[in-house]
Scaffold this active site. Sequence first.
Site, mmCIF file in Angstrom:
data_model
loop_
_atom_site.group_PDB
_atom_site.id
_atom_site.type_symbol
_atom_site.label_atom_id
_atom_site.label_comp_id
_atom_site.label_asym_id
_atom_site.label_seq_id
_atom_site.Cartn_x
_atom_site.Cartn_y
_atom_site.Cartn_z
ATOM 1 N N GLU A 296 5.391 -3.248 1.167
ATOM 2 C CA GLU A 296 5.993 -2.680 0.070
ATOM 3 C C GLU A 296 5.111 -1.462 -0.221
ATOM 4 O O GLU A 296 3.890 -1.321 -0.064
ATOM 5 C CB GLU A 296 5.257 -3.767 -1.108
ATOM 6 C CG GLU A 296 5.708 -3.177 -2.369
ATOM 7 C CD GLU A 296 4.756 -3.801 -3.471
ATOM 8 O OE1 GLU A 296 4.257 -2.910 -4.423
ATOM 9 O OE2 GLU A 296 4.440 -5.098 -3.632
ATOM 10 N N GLY B 6 0.847 -1.278 -0.107
ATOM 11 C CA GLY B 6 0.017 -0.007 0.069
ATOM 12 C C GLY B 6 1.018 1.311 0.135
ATOM 13 O O GLY B 6 2.041 1.315 -0.469
ATOM 14 N N SER B 7 0.346 2.113 0.650
ATOM 15 C CA SER B 7 1.001 3.567 0.801
ATOM 16 C C SER B 7 2.097 3.578 1.446
ATOM 17 O O SER B 7 2.044 2.936 2.570
ATOM 18 C CB SER B 7 -0.102 4.717 0.856
ATOM 19 O OG SER B 7 -0.419 4.745 2.099
ATOM 20 N N GLY C 30 2.143 2.382 5.350
ATOM 21 C CA GLY C 30 2.940 1.144 5.534
ATOM 22 C C GLY C 30 3.811 1.387 6.451
ATOM 23 O O GLY C 30 4.288 0.965 7.667
ATOM 24 N N CYS D 122 2.069 -0.724 -8.766
ATOM 25 C CA CYS D 122 3.300 -0.305 -7.943
ATOM 26 C C CYS D 122 4.941 -0.178 -8.766
ATOM 27 O O CYS D 122 5.553 0.533 -8.598
ATOM 28 C CB CYS D 122 3.911 -1.173 -6.696
ATOM 29 S SG CYS D 122 3.685 -2.850 -7.241
#
Length: 489
Positions: A234, A210-211, A215, A271
């Site tokens: 991630e 995620g962001s 994160g 991503c």
Amino acid sequence: MTITTHAPTDTTADTVDALVTAAAAAAAPLATLPLERRAALLDAVADAIDAHADELVPLAQEETHLPLPRLTGEIARTTGQLRRFAGVVRDGAFLEAVVDHAVPDATPPQPDLRRMLVPLGPTLVFSASNFPFAFSVAGGDTASALAAGCPVVVKAHPGHPRLSVRTAEIVHDALTAAGAPEGTFALVHGLEAGVRALEHPLLRAAAFTGSTSAGRMLFDIAAARPEPIPFYGELGSTNPVFVTRDAVTARGAELAEQYVASYTLGAGQFCTKPGLLLLPAGHGLDETLATATRAVEGTAMLNESLHAGFVDGLHRLSARSGRVLHAGADGPAPSSSPTLLAASLDQVRAERVLLDECFGPVSLVVEYDDESELVDFAAELDGQLTATVQAEEHEAARLAPLLAVLADRAGRVLWNGWPTGVAVTWAMQHGGPYPATTSALHTAVGASAVRRFQRPVCFQDLPDQTLPEALREDNPLQLPRRVDGRLIL
């Protein structure tokens, strides 16, 4: 586990505690299942999802706005990676079994030492929004944790709640029918529930996609626990693409069209989207890039929250970039159309915000004056998931220094390709230095992803019958092992 098919409410604190406790109780029975039975659990989940694909895909389409072909392909990828991890388990090499026999007359004397990897224990998986199958309830994090022998508690993503509920029901039923210990799999809803599970003293690891902001918050919580645990996040990446002047001369128009296709794929919600394209000054591709971008139709983003974040990020980038090559048309949320911006390398260095990831259909063309600038610029980049070089074959030797720096800054370095696709293979590395991930040591995709949820244990001078089967002298499981320094397959 009781799961409803309507939009769920947030999971209560008591229920979270009960589910993590049940996962902890399942940890030992799951870890000691024979490898063939553990592999069969993964196959059973894959078969069940395939059997319910006609039900799951329309539900995913309704909640995410993703097109039918994309979702059909993604569900095949999801079940494919479940079966791949079943193969990893059957292969047995993931246990990294090592046997060093005693050498009494060595200096100092060497005892009998036997080492292998064992499951970490109950694992929390935070689902991602942009892959409602492959990085969600039954996605790669869940598959690799189960392959390692870890019970899994999944925190559902609010972007596709009903799909999460139905997928979890299918996964739970398949695992139960295949003989998984009770507590092997569970689902929770809500941010508070996810944080409570992350803080639970019986939890042993967590994975997140995620962001960067979300994160990092969760990573800090995991690290601040009385007993810190690994948190594999991630987070963010701009995935720069470096193009040489010779490559522009040889195939500039083709590169421009391929780049636009890559950064607009899936409305830019990957991503691995190339967020920076470095081109030599005077490249002459502005109109080609703008035309290719203009030809991409606008589409709905995954949800209104992501759309709002994209609009905010786009405004920040637009305010600091030098030029707009193509401005996307405004539409009702969550609709979006691609925007392409341009700036000089000096501008990017002065305005570091231009290097921030903006999740959605926007990218930045960066013009450099001389190729000699690229190595220093690459060294200044934050950690990346990917970095790409587009060049001609005769330039390979000259570009070796740039490639070396990119290997230091990214987990995957590409030559004459585009980063948007991530193959699920043994060699794939989907990770990189922070902020791409919170642990550059591991991958979130591919067979090696299982390593995140294991830890090594060494057994010294134990009687053979008390050792795990993987380490016994006669190697009853017929595993590949390193014995006295020699790899035996």
